[in-house]
Design a protein around this motif. Structure first.
Motif, PDB file in Angstrom:
ATOM      1  N   VAL A   1      52.543  95.099  80.486  1.00 34.94           N
ATOM      2  CA  VAL A   1      52.669  93.655  80.688  1.00 34.94           C
ATOM      3  C   VAL A   1      53.893  93.261  81.496  1.00 34.94           C
ATOM      4  O   VAL A   1      53.930  92.172  82.069  1.00 34.94           O
ATOM      5  N   ASN A   2      54.899  94.110  81.557  1.00 34.20           N
ATOM      6  CA  ASN A   2      56.099  93.764  82.317  1.00 34.20           C
ATOM      7  C   ASN A   2      56.079  94.333  83.736  1.00 34.20           C
ATOM      8  O   ASN A   2      57.038  94.168  84.482  1.00 34.20           O
TER       9      ASN A   2
ATOM     10  N   ILE B   1      49.809  93.963  85.532  1.00 33.15           N
ATOM     11  CA  ILE B   1      49.289  92.838  84.740  1.00 33.15           C
ATOM     12  C   ILE B   1      48.462  91.899  85.616  1.00 33.15           C
ATOM     13  O   ILE B   1      47.455  91.343  85.162  1.00 33.15           O
TER      14      ILE B   1
ATOM     15  N   ASN C   1      44.646  91.052  84.840  1.00 38.33           N
ATOM     16  CA  ASN C   1      44.180  89.668  84.711  1.00 38.33           C
ATOM     17  C   ASN C   1      43.078  89.350  85.721  1.00 38.33           C
ATOM     18  O   ASN C   1      42.141  88.607  85.403  1.00 38.33           O
TER      19      ASN C   1
ATOM     20  N   ARG D   1      50.478  89.315  77.632  1.00 35.09           N
ATOM     21  CA  ARG D   1      51.885  89.404  78.044  1.00 35.09           C
ATOM     22  C   ARG D   1      52.768  88.554  77.144  1.00 35.09           C
ATOM     23  O   ARG D   1      53.828  89.004  76.693  1.00 35.09           O
TER      24      ARG D   1
END
Length: 86
Positions: free
Chosen positions: A28-29, A34, A38, A78
């Protein structure tokens, strides 16, 4: 002082959830990962919208609605991992 058994189980589940979420921080970072994740979720949501439009029975419609609900929750991953979830 003895804790309620349900409270003990809740704390154990909460601890496991936190450990699992912490393992997802790398995903997520990383902006590129990410964003790709998405984008894939958006693609699958669009597929499920088509399923809903073409469904001929309520069971299929409800399944597609449920899938969209879960996919939208994944887009909030996230925030949940980073501790910004509600």
């Amino acid at each position: 002082f003895r804790e309620n058994k349900d409270l003990q189980e809740y704390r154990e589940v909460d601890k496991d959830k936190k450990q699992t979420l912490s393992k997802l921080k790398t995903l997520v970072n990383n902006s590129q990962l990410i964003n790709n994740f998405n984008n894939y979720i958006d693609f699958v949501v669009e597929e499920q919208h088509k399923v809903m439009e073409q469904s001929q029975d309520m069971t299929t419609l409800y399944r597609a609605q449920g899938a969209i609900s879960i996919l939208k929750r994944l887009k909030l991953l996230r925030d949940e991992v980073n501790g910004n979830a509600n």
